[in-house]
Design an enzyme around this catalytic site. Structure first.
Site, mmCIF file in Angstrom:
data_model
loop_
_atom_site.group_PDB
_atom_site.id
_atom_site.type_symbol
_atom_site.label_atom_id
_atom_site.label_comp_id
_atom_site.label_asym_id
_atom_site.label_seq_id
_atom_site.Cartn_x
_atom_site.Cartn_y
_atom_site.Cartn_z
ATOM 1 C CG HIS A 35 -22.929 25.002 38.676
ATOM 2 N ND1 HIS A 35 -23.143 23.726 38.225
ATOM 3 C CD2 HIS A 35 -23.557 25.808 37.777
ATOM 4 C CE1 HIS A 35 -23.852 23.754 37.105
ATOM 5 N NE2 HIS A 35 -24.123 25.011 36.813
ATOM 6 C CE LYS A 79 -26.685 33.886 34.629
ATOM 7 N NZ LYS A 79 -25.919 32.759 34.080
ATOM 8 C CG HIS A 128 -21.663 22.192 33.330
ATOM 9 N ND1 HIS A 128 -22.716 22.919 33.800
ATOM 10 C CD2 HIS A 128 -20.733 23.094 32.946
ATOM 11 C CE1 HIS A 128 -22.424 24.211 33.708
ATOM 12 N NE2 HIS A 128 -21.229 24.346 33.194
ATOM 13 C CG ASP A 188 -46.852 16.417 20.369
ATOM 14 O OD1 ASP A 188 -46.258 17.178 21.162
ATOM 15 O OD2 ASP A 188 -47.946 16.672 19.859
ATOM 16 C CE LYS A 201 -17.271 24.627 34.600
ATOM 17 N NZ LYS A 201 -17.190 25.247 33.284
ATOM 18 C CE LYS A 213 -28.220 24.328 37.065
ATOM 19 N NZ LYS A 213 -28.120 25.332 35.999
HETATM 20 C C1 BG6 Z 1 -25.466 26.792 33.901
HETATM 21 C C2 BG6 Z 1 -26.395 27.915 34.258
HETATM 22 O O1 BG6 Z 1 -25.724 25.676 34.707
HETATM 23 O O2 BG6 Z 1 -24.125 27.199 34.091
HETATM 24 C C3 BG6 Z 1 -26.091 29.150 33.446
HETATM 25 O O3 BG6 Z 1 -27.745 27.539 34.037
HETATM 26 C C4 BG6 Z 1 -24.617 29.498 33.549
HETATM 27 O O4 BG6 Z 1 -26.878 30.267 33.876
HETATM 28 C C5 BG6 Z 1 -23.737 28.275 33.262
HETATM 29 O O5 BG6 Z 1 -24.343 30.516 32.605
HETATM 30 C C6 BG6 Z 1 -22.287 28.586 33.556
HETATM 31 O O6 BG6 Z 1 -21.492 27.506 33.111
HETATM 32 P P1 BG6 Z 1 -19.948 27.734 32.786
HETATM 33 O O7 BG6 Z 1 -19.444 26.364 32.501
HETATM 34 O O8 BG6 Z 1 -19.890 28.666 31.642
HETATM 35 O O9 BG6 Z 1 -19.387 28.334 34.044
#
Ligand code: BG6
Length: 495
Positions: free
Chosen positions: A249, A349, A187, A87, A191, A157
Site C-alpha cells: 500500500h 496499529k 486495494h 478440500d 480508493k 496480497k
Molecule cells: C490490509 C492489511 O491490507 O489493509 C490490514 O492486511 C490493514 O492489516 C488494512 O488493516 C487496511 O486497509 P484500509 O482500507 O482499512 O486502510
C-alpha cells in the site's frame, strides 16, 4: 456494454475478505446494473455447505448493508450465489486437510460440472487464500482443465514474504496464466483519492512545474490505524507492518506521487512509470537501517492490550516479540526530479486516529517579509473522509501588525459530489471483469518493491534489539519523531 457475464470462482469464498469486501462489492455492482442476469458467484470452501446454506450465511452476514427498498434486488443477488465444497487443506497447511489423499477429486468434479458448458464466458478465479496456495491452486485448475483462454486470476496480497517467495509464486502462476490474465490486487489502488491523485497531477497544469525538488521539501505518507490485531497473530507474527502495509500500500502511494507523467492513461504506460520509481529507490542496507528506519510494537495502555496480550489461539512466541506493529522509514527516490527530497513512510496499529494521507510539504518562501510563516502543505486524504487540502498562508483579519495564519483550501469529495463513492473492491472487481489491469500490480512492480524491502527485513532480523515499545493509542515510538526531528521536520498531525 458495461454489463458483465462471468463465472467468478472465489477460493476462500466463506472467509473474512469474501464476506466483508467481495460479496458486498458484488452486490453493489449488481445493484448498479453491471452484472448480467447470467453472472454467477461460485464460492469454494471446505465448509460442506449447500447453495442454500451459503445463501443463508451471506443473508445473515451482509443483509444489514442492503437498503430497505432493495429487498427484491437482494433476493435476486442471492440467487447468483453458489457454493462448492473443495478440500483445500493440503495446500493451506491445515491439519484437517487431505494431506495423504492428494487432490479432492469429488470437489473439483463438482466445480467442473458447474462450469461445464460455460467455457465461452469470462471466468475469474479469485484467490482470497494464503499466498502459498496460489501456485498449487493454479496448477489444480489447469489439471482439471478449467483454465480457458478467457480466464483470469486474481491474487490477494501478500504476494509472498520476500523477493524469492514472490518470484516463485509469480513463476508458478505464470506457468498457467499469461501476465495479462493475472490481476494482483492492492486495494489501496481502488480508493477514490488514489485515482484522484493521478487526475490532480496529470489533468491540471498548475502542479507540474512545482512538483519537484526545487519546490518540495519532503513528502509524508501515513496509514495510521486505531485497530490492533486481535485474532490475527497467526498471520501478523510473520508479516509485520513492513510486509503488511509498506511493501504494497505505502509503496504504491509513493510511486503514484513520484512517477513521471505517463504518455497515456493505459495499463502499460502507467505501470512502466511506477516501476521506474521503485527502481530508483535508494536501497537501505546493513547499519543504515538504524538511521533510516524505525520499528515499534504497541504495549498495553489506557485499557487497551499490548500486541502480546491480544486475544489469540496460541501464546506469543519469539516471533511475536520481534514483530513490528509500527514502522517509519525515510526513503529517497534517486532521480533528477526527487534527489534530496525525503519520502517519509509511516504506518502503525493502535494509533490514536485512523487516517491515511499523503502530505506534500513545500519549501519555505525564499525570503520572508512577515514573521511567523509556515510552509505550504498539500494534503491528500484517503480516509476516513476523502478530500484534498492545500494549506496556504493568509492574513488574520485586523488592523495593526500583519499576523499570518495557515488556512486550508479544502475539497471534500463527500460534499462536492453527491454520487455514491464505490468501495475500493467494487472498483477493482469491475476492472477485473472488464479486463483492465491498470490499477493492479504488474509482476515487475511487485518484485521491485520486494527488492527494496528485503534488505530492511534482513537487517532487522540480524539485530538483537526488539522493536521500540509505544503505548497503545499513541503516535508510535520516540524514534519515529526523531527520524524527522533531526532535520527539523515534524509529522503532520492536525486534522
Ligand atoms: C490490509 C492489511 O491490507 O489493509 C490490514 O492486511 C490493514 O492489516 C488494512 O488493516 C487496511 O486497509 P484500509 O482500507 O482499512 O486502510
Amino acid at each position: 456494454p458495461g454489463t458483465h457475464t462471468a463465472d467468478l470462482v472465489v477460493f476462500g469464498g466463506t472467509g473474512d475478505l469474501s464476506m466483508r469486501k467481495l460479496i458486498p462489492a458484488l452486490y453493489h455492482s449488481d445493484r448498479d446494473g453491471r452484472l448480467s442476469p447470467e453472472f454467477r458467484v461460485i464460492a469454494l470452501s471446505r465448509g460442506g455447505l449447500t447453495d442454500a446454506d451459503f445463501r443463508g450465511k451471506v443473508d445473515a452476514e451482509v443483509r444489514d448493508q442492503v437498503p430497505a427498498d432493495d429487498q427484491a434486488g437482494w433476493q435476486r443477488f442471492l440467487g447468483r450465489l453458489h457454493h462448492v465444497s473443495v478440500d483445500v487443506g493440503r495446500h493451506t497447511g491445515s491439519d484437517a486437510g487431505g494431506d495423504a489423499g492428494g487432490t479432492d477429486t469429488a470437489g473439483w468434479g463438482a466445480l467442473t460440472r458447474l462450469l461445464a458448458g460455460h467455457e465461452r464466458r469470462d471466468r475469474v478465479f479469485y484467490l482470497a487464500s494464503p499466498p502459498r496456495t496460489f501456485g498449487p491452486f493454479c496448477r489444480e485448475l489447469h489439471e482439471a482443465g478449467l483454465v480457458t483462454p478467457r480466464s483470469r486470476v486474481v491474487l490477494e496480497k501478500p504476494l509472498g514474504h520476500d523477493l524469492p517467495s514472490a518470484q516463485r509464486i509469480n513463476d508458478e502462476v505464470g506457468a498457467i496464466f499469461d501476465e495479462h490474465q493475472i490481476f494482483r490486487i492492492d486495494h489501496y489502488l481502488g480508493k477514490e483519492t488514489v485515482q484522484n491523485l493521478l487526475v490532480l497531477r496529470f489533468a491540471n497544469a498548475f502542479l507540474e512545474p512545482i512538483w519537484n525538488s526545487l519546490w518540495i521539501d519532503h513528502v509524508q505518507i501515513t496509514a495510521a490505524e486505531t485497530v490492533g490485531t486481535p485474532g490475527r497473530r497467526g498471520y501478523y507474527d510473520h508479516a509485520g507492518a513492513l510486509r503488511d502495509m509498506v511493501q504494497n500500500h505505502l509503496l504504491q502511494l509513493l510511486t503514484l506521487t513520484a512517477m513521471e507523467p505517463p504518455a497515456r492513461s493505459d495499463r502499460e504506460a502507467v505501470r512502466d512509470e511506477k516501476v521506474k520509481v521503485l527502481q530508483a529507490l535508494r536501497p537501505i542496507t546493513g547499519t543504515e537501517v538504524d538511521r533510516f528506519t524505525v520499528r515499534g510494537q504497541y504495549v498495553g495502555a489506557d485499557g487497551m492490550p499490548g500486541y502480546l496480550d491480544e486475544p489469540a489461539s496460541t501464546p506469543p512466541t519469539e516471533a511475536s516479540r520481534r514483530v513490528e506493529t509500527f514502522t517509519a522509514i525515510r526513503a529517497e527516490v534517486k532521480n533528477w526530479r526527487w534527489a534530496g527530497v525525503p519520502f517519509y513512510l509511516r504506518t502503525g496499529k493502535r494509533m490514536p486516529y485512523r487516517r491515511s494521507e499523503i502530505v506534500v510539504q513545500f519549501k519555505d518562501v525564499p525570503h520572508s517579509i512577515y514573521p511567523g510563516g509556515a510552509p505550504n502543505r498539500l494534503v491528500l486524504r484517503l480516509q476516513p473522509e476523502e478530500g484534498i487540502q492545500l494549506h496556504i498562508m493568509a492574513k488574520e483579519p485586523g488592523a495593526g501588525e500583519v499576523t499570518l495564519k495557515p488556512v486550508p483550501l479544502s475539497l471534500s469529495f463527500g460534499e462536492t459530489f453527491t454520487t455514491r463513492v464505490p468501495e475500493a473492491y467494487e472498483r477493482l472487481l469491475t476492472d477485473v471483469l472488464a479486463g483492465n489491469p491498470t490499477l493492479f500490480m504488474r509482476r515487475d512492480e511487485v518484485e521491485a518493491a520486494w527488492r527494496w524491502i528485503d534488505p530492511i527485513l534482513h537487517a532487522w532480523e540480524s539485530q538483537a534489539e526488539l522493536p521500540e515499545p509505544y503505548p497503545a493509542g499513541t503516535t508510535g515510538p520516540a524514534g519515529a519523531h526523531e527520524l524527522l526531528g533531526r532535520s527539523g521536520r515534524t509529522w503532520h498531525e492536525e486534522d
